[in-house]
Design an enzyme around this catalytic site. Structure first.
Site: not given
Ligand code: MG
Length: 514
Positions: A284-285, A288, A314
């Site tokens: 997830h990160e 980003h 996001e």
């Molecule tokens: Mg996030």
């Protein structure tokens, strides 16, 4: 925006080309003047990262003091830009898209810093710090009453802030725009009213088919932290994160931050069991991080060298986490590495891993929610925020309305306020308007899924383990522009339609129901 492509995207004018994006003399001057503000903001980001990663507990109050002093410097430095901004306003016609973006972003900040009186900003910071400390204790003891006065105080501040900023139709619009430019209550209402009924149907079908489990033996397997640190490092390698521009650390709450496009940081957490919580945090990160790493380098040090919006950011993390990371192809790509590092996995097949990564379980806690139930959690919070800010409900009614709505949406009812209204940090920090951007991110990730498959065989690309075509696609459509366009402009420019929740539903149907 029309479908017209910007000049630098033509063949041979990609990254590394000589073509300058800023040519207007007044804009070049403005960008020069902006640099001290940029340096200040990035230094503040380093200090914030340090709070989560390195700082000893007692450092909190002196760090808080330093941060508030720096915030005052922000206001002073940004004011230096106002005269130059006024000059440019007279000649908007001669500007290209990037230059217009610079003006738009600076005007946005000018509005914020000139409309909110310093006293109100200071009060908000103070109530946020105190409220967060009280909230932490209240959550531990599941004691909503002790937190309620701080929440009420914060609501008053946010309403004042909305009044100062100005809005049309609904005070929520003023606060929402701080995270998602131009987005309105009407847009979000429309999004949820299309999303929630269809999600209920998909969820009901998934439940009755019983293919996706609601619990898994792998949740209980304990792991050795050193081994999982290695897994996360190898995952970052598999995703092609550049070693000399990217760094991973440990923190209680995983996050990503960027100090420049050549220094992007993420954090991961280790809880001793249920390893997917940690590895999907990393994916997830990293999603980003890939966004920040791919913003056009010619935008660097300018006001538009960041992401288009919170929702767009996001969308990147959710795309990599769910659509890439939880796919069968990603399981088969990474399972040999996982079995090498985590010995208990030798008992489990790729199929086991896939269903462990894709459990569907209506739960009480947002951050633990699977991709099918996640949007119910944000819809609930959005609805409550909106009603609080239009003073239709009072803070005293929150716990019972929360619990009733959870039961209605997901059939589960919190037994304590810790697993209900007290679970998130956002309200204590004054982040009203943030929650719907999580769902907007999911919606955009569905639009990416819909469109990227027109240009490549996504499964095959993932299985093959070379992510450069996916990154190049995201660069072309989204990343390179930074904050040149508003999120509404960018979504139309990139996908040829406005925010469309149906794409996310199509993705869910194809994954869970076919
Ligand atoms: Mg996030």
């Amino acid at each position: 925006m029309s479908s017209q492509k910007t000049v630098h995207k033509k063949k041979g004018e990609g990254p590394g080309s000589k073509k300058e994006l800023f040519t207007n003399k007044a804009i070049l001057k403005l960008n020069e003047k902006y640099k001290p503000f940029w340096a200040l903001k990035k230094s503040e980001a380093v200090l914030e990262w340090d709070v989560e990663v390195n700082m000893p507990e007692k450092g909190a109050s002196s760090r808080g003091f330093a941060m508030s002093q720096l915030a005052l410097l922000d206001q002073i430095h940004i004011a230096d830009l106002y005269p130059a901004l006024d000059n440019i306003r007279k000649m908007q016609n001669g500007l290209n898209d990037y230059e217009k973006g610079v003006v738009r972003v600076l005007e946005f900040w000018r509005r914020y810093y000139t409309r909110i009186p310093p006293g109100l900003l200071e009060e908000e910071k103070k109530v946020a710090v105190e409220g967060t400390v009280v909230w932490r204790e209240a959550r531990k003891k599941s004691d909503y009453k002790s937190f309620r006065p701080y929440l009420e105080r914060m609501l008053e501040i946010k309403l004042k802030e909305a009044d100062k900023l100005g809005y049309k139709d609904h005070p929520y619009n003023a606060l929402l725009n701080l995270y998602e430019e131009e987005l309105t209550v009407q847009d979000i209402d429309q999004m949820f009213s299309r999303l929630i009924p269809k999600l209920k149907i998909v969820l009901q079908k998934v439940k009755s088919e019983g293919r996706f489990p609601s619990s898994h033996n792998l949740e209980k397997e304990t792991y050795d932290q050193q081994a999982l640190v290695k897994v996360n490092k190898r995952l970052a390698e598999i995703l092609g994160m550049p070693k000399d521009r990217f760094r991973m650390d440990i923190s209680t709450h995983p996050f990503m931050t960027s100090f420049s496009r050549d220094d992007v940081r993420i954090t991961t957490r280790y809880e001793g069991k249920d390893f997917a919580r940690s590895t999907f945090g990393t994916v997830h990160e990293s999603g980003h991080a890939i966004y920040e790493l791919q913003i056009d380098e010619k935008l660097e040090y300018s006001p538009i060298d960041g992401a288009a919006s919170t929702g767009f950011h996001e969308s990147q993390s959710r795309f990599w986490e769910n659509i890439v990371g939880r796919s069968r192809a990603f399981v088969s790509l990474t399972s040999p590495m996982l079995r090498e590092e985590l010995k208990f996995l030798t008992k489990y097949s790729d199929d086991d891993l896939y269903y462990y990564f894709n459990m569907v379980k209506p739960s009480l806690i947002r951050v633990e929610a699977d991709e099918l139930t996640y949007n119910f959690h944000t819809a609930l919070r959005y609805d409550l925020e909106k009603r609080l800010l239009s003073q239709k409900i009072e803070a005293s009614e929150l716990p019972s309305i929360w619990n009733d709505t959870m039961e209605e949406y997901l059939g589960v009812r919190p037994k304590t306020d810790a697993e209900g209204v007290l679970q998130d940090v956002h309200w204590s920090q004054g982040m009203f308007g943030y929650f719907p951007t999580y769902s907007l991110g999911n919606v955009i990730s569905g639009m990416i899924w819909h469109n990227i498959r027109k240009d490549m065989d996504l499964e095959k690309t993932i299985r093959h383990g070379d992510f450069s075509p996916i990154k190049a696609w995201l660069y072309e459509r989204i990343h390179n522009y930074g904050a040149t366009y508003t999120p509404k402009e960018l979504v139309t420019k990139s996908f040829g339609e406005s925010f469309n929740p149906d794409r996310l539903i199509e993705y869910f149907e194809s994954k869970y129901l076919s």
